[in-house]
Design a protein around this motif. Structure first.
Motif, PDB file in Angstrom:
ATOM      1  N   ARG A 116      36.116  39.109  41.121  1.00 14.45           N
ATOM      2  CA  ARG A 116      37.005  39.484  42.220  1.00 14.45           C
ATOM      3  C   ARG A 116      38.375  39.970  41.761  1.00 14.45           C
ATOM      4  O   ARG A 116      39.065  40.679  42.472  1.00 14.45           O
ATOM      5  CB  ARG A 116      37.234  38.282  43.136  1.00 14.45           C
ATOM      6  CG  ARG A 116      36.012  37.661  43.704  1.00 14.45           C
ATOM      7  CD  ARG A 116      35.559  38.316  45.020  1.00 14.45           C
ATOM      8  NE  ARG A 116      34.609  37.430  45.659  1.00 14.45           N
ATOM      9  CZ  ARG A 116      34.944  36.541  46.582  1.00 14.45           C
ATOM     10  NH1 ARG A 116      36.179  36.468  47.000  1.00 14.45           N
ATOM     11  NH2 ARG A 116      34.025  35.749  47.078  1.00 14.45           N
ATOM     12  N   ILE A 117      38.779  39.554  40.563  1.00 10.62           N
ATOM     13  CA  ILE A 117      40.185  39.697  40.206  1.00 10.62           C
ATOM     14  C   ILE A 117      40.606  41.158  40.073  1.00 10.62           C
ATOM     15  O   ILE A 117      41.747  41.511  40.391  1.00 10.62           O
ATOM     16  CB  ILE A 117      40.510  38.897  38.920  1.00 10.62           C
ATOM     17  CG1 ILE A 117      42.027  38.740  38.752  1.00 10.62           C
ATOM     18  CG2 ILE A 117      39.888  39.546  37.712  1.00 10.62           C
ATOM     19  CD1 ILE A 117      42.691  37.998  39.873  1.00 10.62           C
ATOM     20  N   ASP A 118      39.732  42.035  39.597  1.00  9.09           N
ATOM     21  CA  ASP A 118      40.120  43.438  39.434  1.00  9.09           C
ATOM     22  C   ASP A 118      40.513  44.065  40.772  1.00  9.09           C
ATOM     23  O   ASP A 118      41.499  44.786  40.869  1.00  9.09           O
ATOM     24  CB  ASP A 118      38.991  44.239  38.782  1.00  9.09           C
ATOM     25  CG  ASP A 118      38.791  43.872  37.320  1.00  9.09           C
ATOM     26  OD1 ASP A 118      39.724  43.288  36.732  1.00  9.09           O
ATOM     27  OD2 ASP A 118      37.705  44.154  36.779  1.00  9.09           O
ATOM     28  N   ALA A 119      39.731  43.803  41.806  1.00  8.01           N
ATOM     29  CA  ALA A 119      40.057  44.335  43.128  1.00  8.01           C
ATOM     30  C   ALA A 119      41.337  43.712  43.670  1.00  8.01           C
ATOM     31  O   ALA A 119      42.156  44.385  44.288  1.00  8.01           O
ATOM     32  CB  ALA A 119      38.900  44.100  44.094  1.00  8.01           C
ATOM     33  N   VAL A 120      41.518  42.414  43.430  1.00 11.43           N
ATOM     34  CA  VAL A 120      42.734  41.748  43.890  1.00 11.43           C
ATOM     35  C   VAL A 120      43.962  42.361  43.235  1.00 11.43           C
ATOM     36  O   VAL A 120      44.981  42.627  43.890  1.00 11.43           O
ATOM     37  CB  VAL A 120      42.654  40.234  43.610  1.00 11.43           C
ATOM     38  CG1 VAL A 120      43.986  39.565  43.858  1.00 11.43           C
ATOM     39  CG2 VAL A 120      41.577  39.591  44.480  1.00 11.43           C
TER      40      VAL A 120
END
Length: 389
Positions: free
Chosen positions: A174-178
């Protein structure tokens, strides 16, 4: 109405996130929040702004949601949730971590959604940007963005995506999109909306606390702090001031120090990704005189990693400072960014420096056509006036 605008910017994300957390329904929560702000717009100019605007807005939004739910018996379970939540004091400490906004941003960034939908929905719900503002950030028509937002909310509802920060083993996906979301919120704020820049920095700090060993999280936070350190000098009386004309003595030295500390931590963690590189570039921008040769090298490495023509445009600016405007112009003229206003404003400046004034005027006019009203457009008009004088 100025007071309401300020409250909207400060409280929209928190009010909406709380409602979504209670109701589990983006559309119902957003409608209730919008009605609460509309009521505030009608009452506050007459009655005055309440002592606790957030509590007033939450109470009003809950009442609006309750009225909507009572009109539809199928939503009875939501009414029970809302009634239960109404008996619980809503936390009003904006510094509490984590708060509902962090849960909301991870909900919006669920891998079941397309990346563009993840970013757009979080900009709308957490950042409070209008559909038109998000569309401009993505360089797409407003209608296209509106449809994208509707599909994203329907997908969340249909898939039963949970409103929570994911467990540790799911965080990486999830972190890349966040990070992309936070980056775009900051970019929108950097154009003059200080509230959005502050929101992005808060979110970056929250992510750094949650994911402190991720160098890209640290890099993004460092980059935002370093760029934001020059906020007070980027505008003068509402007019845009270029980096070369800013007064370094007015830059926020303490914030520069915090940004460089985050950058050092990211590098110590082995970071060499795009956000760490951008933080290193921002660190060079936050020193006087600027090391343009090192900047050109960093932009070159960032360009190789991202294959972004916008990064290459920035490298052209640095090259122009070290090798002359003709060298920079050769790079600019090889980029396919005809609808990107900064390409034309950069090209105009390089042509002006080369004495090719008719071509410079044409380029400034093209940049002006692509720029909405505001400080940037007024800057381009001043440049045209100087060339015509």
């Amino acid at each position: 109405m100025v007071a309401l605008d300020e409250v909207f910017r400060e409280e929209w994300g928190r009010v909406l996130a709380t409602l979504i957390g209670v109701l589990g329904d983006f559309d119902l929560a957003e409608d209730a929040a919008q009605e609460a702000f509309a009521i505030a717009a009608d009452r506050w100019p007459r009655d005055g702004v309440p002592d606790n605007p957030r509590a007033w807005l939450m109470r009003t939004a809950r009442n609006r949601a309750t009225d909507r739910i009572r009109r539809d018996r199928a939503l009875a379970p939501k009414l029970a949730l809302l009634a239960a939540a109404d008996r619980v004091e809503v936390p009003m400490d904006a510094t509490a971590f984590p708060d509902e906004r962090l849960e909301l941003i991870f909900t919006c960034c669920h891998p079941a959604l397309a990346i563009e939908a993840q970013v757009a929905l979080t900009l709308r719900t957490v950042g409070g940007l209008s559909t038109d503002e998000i569309a401009r950030a993505f360089l797409v028509p407003e209608r296209t963005m509106a449809q994208r937002l509707v599909r994203a909310k329907r997908k969340i509802k249909a898939a039963g995506i949970p409103f929570r920060v994911p467990p540790a083993h799911l965080l990486r996906e999830r972190i890349d999109a966040v990070l992309a979301v936070v980056y775009l919120i900051f970019n929108e704020g950097y154009g003059g909306r200080d509230d959005l820049a502050a929101e992005a920095i808060w979110l970056g700090g929250a992510l750094a606390e949650l994911l402190g060993d991720d160098p890209e999280v640290r890099g993004l936070l460092a980059m935002m702090l370093l760029h934001d350190s020059r906020r007070e000098t980027r505008f003068d009386g509402g007019e845009l001031v270029l980096l070369a004309d800013q007064d370094p003595a007015r830059w926020d030295a303490a914030q520069i120090g915090r940004g460089r500390s985050q950058l050092d931590r990211a590098i110590a963690l082995g970071g060499r990704g795009p956000y760490v590189l951008q933080a290193a570039i921002a660190s060079l921008h936050a020193q006087a005189p600027c090391d343009w040769a090192q900047l050109a090298a960093l932009y070159g490495e960032l360009g190789r990693r991202t294959a972004s023509p916008v990064v290459e445009l920035n490298r052209a600016i640095a090259v122009a400072e070290t090798e002359g405007p003709a060298a920079g112009l050769r790079i600019v003229d090889g980029l396919g960014l005809d609808d990107f206003r900064y390409l034309h404003s950069t090209r105009a400046e390089l042509l002006r420096r080369l004495g090719r004034l008719d071509e410079a005027r044409d380029a400034y006019r093209r940049a002006r056509e692509l720029t909405a009203d505001g400080a940037e457009r007024r800057f381009l008009e001043r440049r045209l006036t100087e060339l015509n004088g």
